[in-house]
Design an enzyme around this catalytic site. Sequence first.
Site, mmCIF file in Angstrom:
data_model
loop_
_atom_site.group_PDB
_atom_site.id
_atom_site.type_symbol
_atom_site.label_atom_id
_atom_site.label_comp_id
_atom_site.label_asym_id
_atom_site.label_seq_id
_atom_site.Cartn_x
_atom_site.Cartn_y
_atom_site.Cartn_z
ATOM 1 N N PRO A 2 1.292 -1.085 -0.509
ATOM 2 C CA PRO A 2 0.362 0.125 0.002
ATOM 3 C C PRO A 2 0.999 1.762 0.106
ATOM 4 C CG PRO A 2 -0.709 -1.794 1.761
ATOM 5 C CD PRO A 2 0.529 -2.116 1.045
ATOM 6 N N GLU A 3 0.668 2.010 -0.890
ATOM 7 C CA GLU A 3 1.024 3.271 -1.026
ATOM 8 C C GLU A 3 0.443 4.490 -0.952
ATOM 9 O OE1 GLU A 3 4.345 3.460 -4.567
ATOM 10 O OE2 GLU A 3 4.906 1.870 -4.126
ATOM 11 N N LYS A 59 1.572 7.478 3.780
ATOM 12 C CA LYS A 59 1.184 6.373 3.450
ATOM 13 C C LYS A 59 0.154 5.548 4.805
ATOM 14 C CE LYS A 59 5.566 4.799 0.973
ATOM 15 N NZ LYS A 59 6.183 3.906 1.128
ATOM 16 N N ARG A 256 15.998 -2.082 -2.781
ATOM 17 C CA ARG A 256 14.590 -2.445 -3.458
ATOM 18 C C ARG A 256 14.626 -2.684 -4.640
ATOM 19 N NH1 ARG A 256 9.937 -0.369 -0.389
ATOM 20 N NH2 ARG A 256 9.050 -1.757 -1.365
#
Length: 269
Positions: A2-3, A59, A256
């Site tokens: 979730p962003e 977020k 990432r």
Amino acid sequence: MPELPDVELYKRHLDATCLGLTIRHVVVGDARILADVSATELAHRLEGARINASRRHGKHLLVDLGAPGWLTLHFGMNGSLEHFTDGEDDPPYDRVRFDFADGHHLAYVNPRLLGRVGLAPDADAFVAAEGLGPDALDLRFDLATFERSLGGRRRDVKSLLMDQKVVAGIGNIYSDEILFQARLNPRTRCDRLDAGMRQCLFSRIKEVLETAIASGAGAERLVDRLPGLFLIPHREKGGRCPRCDGEITSAKFSGRTAYYCPRCQPEAS
Ligand SMILES: [Zn+2]
């Protein structure tokens, strides 16, 4: 993961289903998700409180409960918020459950326990304590603010976009999309962006996030509803660029994995 757009959809779902409702009972399924509050205290403070309003910052979803303060929700890697009208419905990995006086309930679901649920006396104080930068869609996050955060930095633009202290709400997935739409290589150094590139990047931040929210409204899976020229649906090993049909490549940034098109987003020479 979730962003900003996903959390905005959770906020709208919460507003549509739970505003004005009184919490009758709180069930903590796994106290490891709680930040600085025990299960007993959370339940004690929230029972009888009313959902007055909600606010999203980056977020984080913040829920105004009046006297007990603000409930703070962060969704980590794969958390979500689900509302049920039937008390019997209980999703797996329901870590905190809020039962309302009308028989409905709200479930904070988080399979990997990488999010956080807490209480804060005040939303602004919470944002300050977390050290969060301006929300990416807030009008106060304007071009001048963005340019100040870029100014003279040697760091790569991908890491800067994901830095919640610079701008809140963008993570690994949406930073890839923003850079793809701006046709910028993720390794581009911030101090190498000229005025035109800075303006373009800033505009893409707003456009990509707003488009994602508009595409995902009411959708179970946001990704399936994004426009055809978005990178996100092709963001995988062996994926093809939606613009040039070239092969998408990946690289590690601060641990990432970034995906980009080496043809549309060439490295500066
Ligand atoms: Zn391409």
